[in-house]
Design an enzyme around this catalytic site. Structure first.
Site, PDB file in Angstrom:
ATOM      1  N   HIS A  55     -62.226  30.768  29.794  1.00  0.00           N
ATOM      2  CA  HIS A  55     -62.257  30.512  28.349  1.00  0.00           C
ATOM      3  C   HIS A  55     -61.406  29.279  28.055  1.00  0.00           C
ATOM      4  CE1 HIS A  55     -63.394  34.854  26.983  1.00  0.00           C
ATOM      5  NE2 HIS A  55     -64.055  34.489  28.062  1.00  0.00           N
ATOM      6  N   GLU A  57     -59.024  28.683  25.940  1.00  0.00           N
ATOM      7  CA  GLU A  57     -57.579  28.919  25.817  1.00  0.00           C
ATOM      8  C   GLU A  57     -56.925  29.092  27.184  1.00  0.00           C
ATOM      9  OE1 GLU A  57     -59.630  30.766  22.174  1.00  0.00           O
ATOM     10  OE2 GLU A  57     -60.006  30.671  24.333  1.00  0.00           O
ATOM     11  N   CYS A  85     -60.326  35.881  21.906  1.00  0.00           N
ATOM     12  CA  CYS A  85     -60.640  37.246  22.310  1.00  0.00           C
ATOM     13  C   CYS A  85     -59.348  37.946  22.735  1.00  0.00           C
ATOM     14  CB  CYS A  85     -61.648  37.233  23.462  1.00  0.00           C
ATOM     15  SG  CYS A  85     -60.960  36.612  25.017  1.00  0.00           S
TER      16      CYS A  85
END
Length: 169
Positions: A55, A57, A85
């Site tokens: 992801h 991040e 998430c």
């Protein structure tokens, strides 16, 4: 343009590059003292079975971890084009990032609306400030473009896709 919009624009540029590569359009920049110190974009969603670890991040946090003498994370803000998430929010919290600003809500997997007062002690000790909806319309446009392309099958038919495609442009 305020700082949040300025840095979210940089995250949106990363998301656009992900979209151009056929990937889910999430970009993230980590900012300290008015400058971008690390960035990342979503990968592993194009061409087959998705990789659920890379992801934006997480990629940005990995890059920050490689910085010699990195700044104290409490002074870092993460700008992400999508609400983090649970995995990403936990990683941001455990790293000690002080703030996260996101653009578009993840109605299917977003974690920033959790009641963080009821989490385990490890996470309670890692407070994080949340700023939602920074440049939401611009991020929504990227997600609409992603889900409108027939070749993009990541999360096709999901609650997130229906929510995104049901939004006015």
């Amino acid at each position: 343009m305020n700082d949040d919009a300025h840095f979210m624009k940089a995250a949106l540029e990363l998301a656009r590059s992900a979209l151009d590569a056929g990937e889910f359009p999430v970009g993230c920049v980590l900012v300290h003292d008015g400058r971008i110190i690390a960035d990342g974009r979503r990968s592993g969603t194009a061409h087959g079975r998705p990789n659920e670890v890379d992801h934006a991040e997480i990629m940005a946090l990995r890059r920050m971890a490689e910085i010699p003498h990195a700044p104290a994370p409490a002074g870092v803000t993460a700008y992400s084009t999508m609400e983090p998430c649970l995995m990403c929010l936990a990683a941001l919290m455990l790293t000690g990032v002080g703030r996260v600003a996101w653009a578009y809500e993840d109605v299917m997997g977003g974690a920033t609306r959790f009641d963080l007062t009821n989490v385990a002690p490890l996470y309670k000790q890692r407070p994080i400030r949340i700023t939602p909806n920074v440049m939401r319309a611009e991020s929504l446009a990227l997600f609409r473009a992603y889900f409108a392309r027939p070749e993009n099958d990541y999360w096709r038919g999901s609650l997130l896709a229906a929510h995104t495609l049901g939004q006015a442009p």
